[in-house]
Design a protein around this motif. Structure first.
Motif, PDB file in Angstrom:
ATOM      1  N   PRO A 118      24.214 -85.266 -57.974  1.00 46.47           N
ATOM      2  CA  PRO A 118      23.840 -84.735 -56.673  1.00 46.47           C
ATOM      3  C   PRO A 118      22.459 -85.181 -56.279  1.00 46.47           C
ATOM      4  N   ALA A 119      22.197 -85.202 -54.965  1.00 48.22           N
ATOM      5  CA  ALA A 119      20.940 -85.745 -54.450  1.00 48.22           C
ATOM      6  C   ALA A 119      19.738 -85.091 -55.096  1.00 48.22           C
ATOM      7  N   ALA A 120      19.793 -83.779 -55.344  1.00 42.21           N
ATOM      8  CA  ALA A 120      18.633 -83.072 -55.868  1.00 42.21           C
ATOM      9  C   ALA A 120      18.253 -83.540 -57.264  1.00 42.21           C
ATOM     10  N   SER A 121      19.240 -84.095 -58.015  1.00 43.22           N
ATOM     11  CA  SER A 121      18.963 -84.487 -59.390  1.00 43.22           C
ATOM     12  C   SER A 121      18.661 -85.970 -59.544  1.00 43.22           C
ATOM     13  N   LYS A 122      18.729 -86.730 -58.462  1.00 39.06           N
ATOM     14  CA  LYS A 122      18.494 -88.161 -58.560  1.00 39.06           C
ATOM     15  C   LYS A 122      17.014 -88.409 -58.892  1.00 39.06           C
ATOM     16  N   PRO A 123      16.744 -89.289 -59.835  1.00 38.01           N
ATOM     17  CA  PRO A 123      15.367 -89.507 -60.284  1.00 38.01           C
ATOM     18  C   PRO A 123      14.625 -90.538 -59.448  1.00 38.01           C
ATOM     19  N   LYS A 124      13.309 -90.520 -59.567  1.00 34.70           N
ATOM     20  CA  LYS A 124      12.476 -91.565 -58.967  1.00 34.70           C
ATOM     21  C   LYS A 124      12.148 -92.647 -59.988  1.00 34.70           C
ATOM     22  N   LYS A 125      12.561 -92.416 -61.235  1.00 32.25           N
ATOM     23  CA  LYS A 125      12.378 -93.403 -62.291  1.00 32.25           C
ATOM     24  C   LYS A 125      13.729 -93.649 -62.943  1.00 32.25           C
ATOM     25  N   ILE A 126      14.119 -94.904 -63.054  1.00 31.17           N
ATOM     26  CA  ILE A 126      15.384 -95.236 -63.698  1.00 31.17           C
ATOM     27  C   ILE A 126      15.172 -96.365 -64.698  1.00 31.17           C
ATOM     28  N   SER A 127      16.054 -96.416 -65.692  1.00 27.53           N
ATOM     29  CA  SER A 127      16.024 -97.480 -66.702  1.00 27.53           C
ATOM     30  C   SER A 127      17.348 -98.226 -66.660  1.00 27.53           C
ATOM     31  N   ILE A 128      17.272 -99.535 -66.734  1.00 31.56           N
ATOM     32  CA  ILE A 128      18.462-100.386 -66.686  1.00 31.56           C
ATOM     33  C   ILE A 128      18.436-101.335 -67.881  1.00 31.56           C
ATOM     34  N   ASP A 129      19.489-101.300 -68.687  1.00 31.21           N
ATOM     35  CA  ASP A 129      19.639-102.290 -69.756  1.00 31.21           C
ATOM     36  C   ASP A 129      20.276-103.551 -69.180  1.00 31.21           C
ATOM     37  N   MET A 130      19.861-104.707 -69.693  1.00 31.61           N
ATOM     38  CA  MET A 130      20.412-105.988 -69.254  1.00 31.61           C
ATOM     39  C   MET A 130      20.935-106.750 -70.473  1.00 31.61           C
ATOM     40  N   GLY A 131      22.176-107.259 -70.355  1.00 32.76           N
ATOM     41  CA  GLY A 131      22.765-108.052 -71.429  1.00 32.76           C
ATOM     42  C   GLY A 131      23.574-109.195 -70.839  1.00 32.76           C
ATOM     43  N   GLU A 132      24.391-109.842 -71.671  1.00 27.17           N
ATOM     44  CA  GLU A 132      25.204-110.970 -71.194  1.00 27.17           C
ATOM     45  C   GLU A 132      26.581-110.474 -70.780  1.00 27.17           C
ATOM     46  N   PHE A 133      26.950-110.430 -69.571  1.00 26.59           N
ATOM     47  CA  PHE A 133      26.161-110.600 -68.348  1.00 26.59           C
ATOM     48  C   PHE A 133      26.410-109.329 -67.552  1.00 26.59           C
ATOM     49  N   TYR A 134      25.585-108.346 -67.741  1.00 27.93           N
ATOM     50  CA  TYR A 134      25.819-107.035 -67.156  1.00 27.93           C
ATOM     51  C   TYR A 134      24.517-106.253 -67.015  1.00 27.93           C
ATOM     52  N   TYR A 135      24.608-105.203 -66.193  1.00 28.94           N
ATOM     53  CA  TYR A 135      23.592-104.160 -66.134  1.00 28.94           C
ATOM     54  C   TYR A 135      24.223-102.870 -66.625  1.00 28.94           C
ATOM     55  N   ARG A 136      23.465-102.051 -67.307  1.00 29.83           N
ATOM     56  CA  ARG A 136      23.921-100.736 -67.705  1.00 29.83           C
ATOM     57  C   ARG A 136      22.850 -99.716 -67.377  1.00 29.83           C
ATOM     58  N   PRO A 137      23.137 -98.725 -66.518  1.00 35.67           N
ATOM     59  CA  PRO A 137      24.419 -98.492 -65.862  1.00 35.67           C
ATOM     60  C   PRO A 137      24.711 -99.532 -64.787  1.00 35.67           C
ATOM     61  N   LYS A 138      25.982 -99.784 -64.555  1.00 26.95           N
ATOM     62  CA  LYS A 138      26.398-100.738 -63.541  1.00 26.95           C
ATOM     63  C   LYS A 138      26.230-100.154 -62.145  1.00 26.95           C
ATOM     64  N   ASN A 139      26.339 -98.836 -62.044  1.00 27.59           N
ATOM     65  CA  ASN A 139      26.180 -98.133 -60.776  1.00 27.59           C
ATOM     66  C   ASN A 139      25.112 -97.066 -60.959  1.00 27.59           C
ATOM     67  N   ALA A 140      23.909 -97.344 -60.447  1.00 30.48           N
ATOM     68  CA  ALA A 140      22.767 -96.454 -60.641  1.00 30.48           C
ATOM     69  C   ALA A 140      22.475 -95.661 -59.369  1.00 30.48           C
ATOM     70  N   ALA A 141      21.674 -94.601 -59.506  1.00 27.21           N
ATOM     71  CA  ALA A 141      21.297 -93.764 -58.365  1.00 27.21           C
ATOM     72  C   ALA A 141      19.848 -93.333 -58.529  1.00 27.21           C
ATOM     73  N   ALA A 142      19.138 -93.216 -57.405  1.00 25.80           N
ATOM     74  CA  ALA A 142      17.726 -92.813 -57.438  1.00 25.80           C
ATOM     75  C   ALA A 142      17.374 -92.114 -56.130  1.00 25.80           C
ATOM     76  N   LYS A 143      16.267 -91.388 -56.141  1.00 28.72           N
ATOM     77  CA  LYS A 143      15.751 -90.784 -54.915  1.00 28.72           C
ATOM     78  C   LYS A 143      15.086 -91.856 -54.062  1.00 28.72           C
ATOM     79  N   ALA A 144      15.304 -91.786 -52.763  1.00 26.27           N
ATOM     80  CA  ALA A 144      14.676 -92.744 -51.853  1.00 26.27           C
ATOM     81  C   ALA A 144      13.162 -92.609 -51.907  1.00 26.27           C
ATOM     82  N   GLY A 145      12.490 -93.731 -51.716  1.00 25.93           N
ATOM     83  CA  GLY A 145      11.027 -93.748 -51.745  1.00 25.93           C
ATOM     84  C   GLY A 145      10.537 -94.787 -52.726  1.00 25.93           C
ATOM     85  N   SER A 146       9.419 -94.531 -53.354  1.00 26.32           N
ATOM     86  CA  SER A 146       8.877 -95.454 -54.357  1.00 26.32           C
ATOM     87  C   SER A 146       9.609 -95.220 -55.674  1.00 26.32           C
ATOM     88  N   VAL A 147      10.492 -96.141 -56.015  1.00 22.96           N
ATOM     89  CA  VAL A 147      11.326 -96.001 -57.214  1.00 22.96           C
ATOM     90  C   VAL A 147      10.768 -96.897 -58.325  1.00 22.96           C
TER      91      VAL A 147
END
Length: 307
Positions: A188-217
């Motif tokens: 839900p919108a209230a729980s979306k973070p302003k800081k997120i972490s993304i793992d990168m490998g061959e050839f993907y992002y994890r999570p593949k579908n991320a969410a964050a609060k609008a603004g300076s992320v």
């Protein structure tokens, strides 16, 4: 790699591919019917797993104990398979041979090899029915080089009466398993973070579908692969695999920038390293992609939604 135990590969030709199924795809003469997705991540006796370079989606699946129907869909560019091992070992800690592939003979000898859905060509699907008692299973691809590249995940099988939900994807996992799709379970919108972490490998992002609060992320990328990777953002409603490209298959960044849809990126990161950047992201939908030569064409993209 073939394990001939308790598995029935179903080849069903359905005229016009229209009989209560997602569709039919052919794999070197074999046509299969796709299984129904489990609703809202709840345990089901029929699951669908996408395969790509080098990932399963979902990476942590769940099913009800018994005769489980598993449909694999190869959305990548190379052949892939899904082999199961009944074990509590970490997905990246299975016994291996000197070439880095899983020692299937050792797993079979221990009686921990319930079956597999065999190799599928790019663009094809296959379906298998495997008898799976309640427990934890590791999914892996044992085509040469694929397990070593991080193509593994887990399948948790619960008693038929259980309503256990599928394991949630995390933003800072400790292994290099490929991304789980979280589109249907965005926080839900209230729980979306302003800081997120993304793992990168061959050839993907994890999570593949991320969410964050609008603004300076603040975005931290961690390269858990073997090759350099980057994370570039495009503000667009286009499907991730449909960005404008150049003749060599890379994304046409100049075109995206000209349209004002290029808010920023986390630059190229070497294997084993991390980088952090803060990007101003108004509410909207962004495609994450890696534009190192060959990576976008290999399917290295995802989605970031901000609210």
């Amino acid at each position: 790699m073939k394990i001939g135990k308790r598995i029935l590969v179903i080849a069903v030709v359905v005229a016009a591919c229209g009989l209560l199924a997602v569709g039919c795809e052919s794999d070197e003469g074999t046509t299969t019917t796709a299984a129904t997705d489990a609703a809202s991540g709840a345990a089901s006796k029929a699951i669908t797993v996408d395969m790509s370079e080098y990932a399963y989606d979902p990476v942590d699946a769940i099913a009800k104990a018994g005769a489980v129907t598993i449909t694999t869909k190869n959305v990548g560019q190379l052949p892939h398979e899904l082999v199961l091992a009944h074990t509590d070992l970490a997905p990246d800690a299975l016994p291996t041979l000197p070439d880095g592939s899983v020692d299937e003979a050792k797993i079979e000898k221990a009686g921990d090899a319930p079956g597999e859905v065999p190799e599928s060509a790019a663009g094809a699907s296959k379906t298998g029915i495997i008898d799976l008692p309640a427990g934890r299973y590791v999914m892996y691809c044992n085509i040469p080089g694929h397990y070593a590249a991080g193509m593994y995940g887990t399948l948790t099988v619960v008693d038929s009466g259980s309503g256990t939900s599928a394991p949630a994807d995390t933003t800072a996992p400790t292994d290099t398993t490929a991304p789980a799709d979280t589109t249907s379970a965005a926080p839900p919108a209230a729980s979306k973070p302003k800081k997120i972490s993304i793992d990168m490998g061959e050839f993907y992002y994890r999570p593949k579908n991320a969410a964050a609060k609008a603004g300076s992320v603040t975005i931290t990328t961690k390269n858990v692969g073997q090759a350099p990777h980057e994370l570039v953002l495009a503000h667009t409603d286009l499907p991730p695999g449909k960005l404008p490209t150049l003749p060599d298959g890379s994304v046409d960044e100049a075109k995206i920038e000209k349209q004002g849809d290029a808010p920023g990126e986390i630059p190229e990161t070497a294997a084993g390293a991390s980088k952090t950047g803060t990007i101003d992201l108004p509410a909207g939908r962004y495609v994450m992609y890696c534009n190192i030569p060959g990576h976008y064409a290999a399917g290295m993209y995802g989605v970031l939604k901000t609210e």
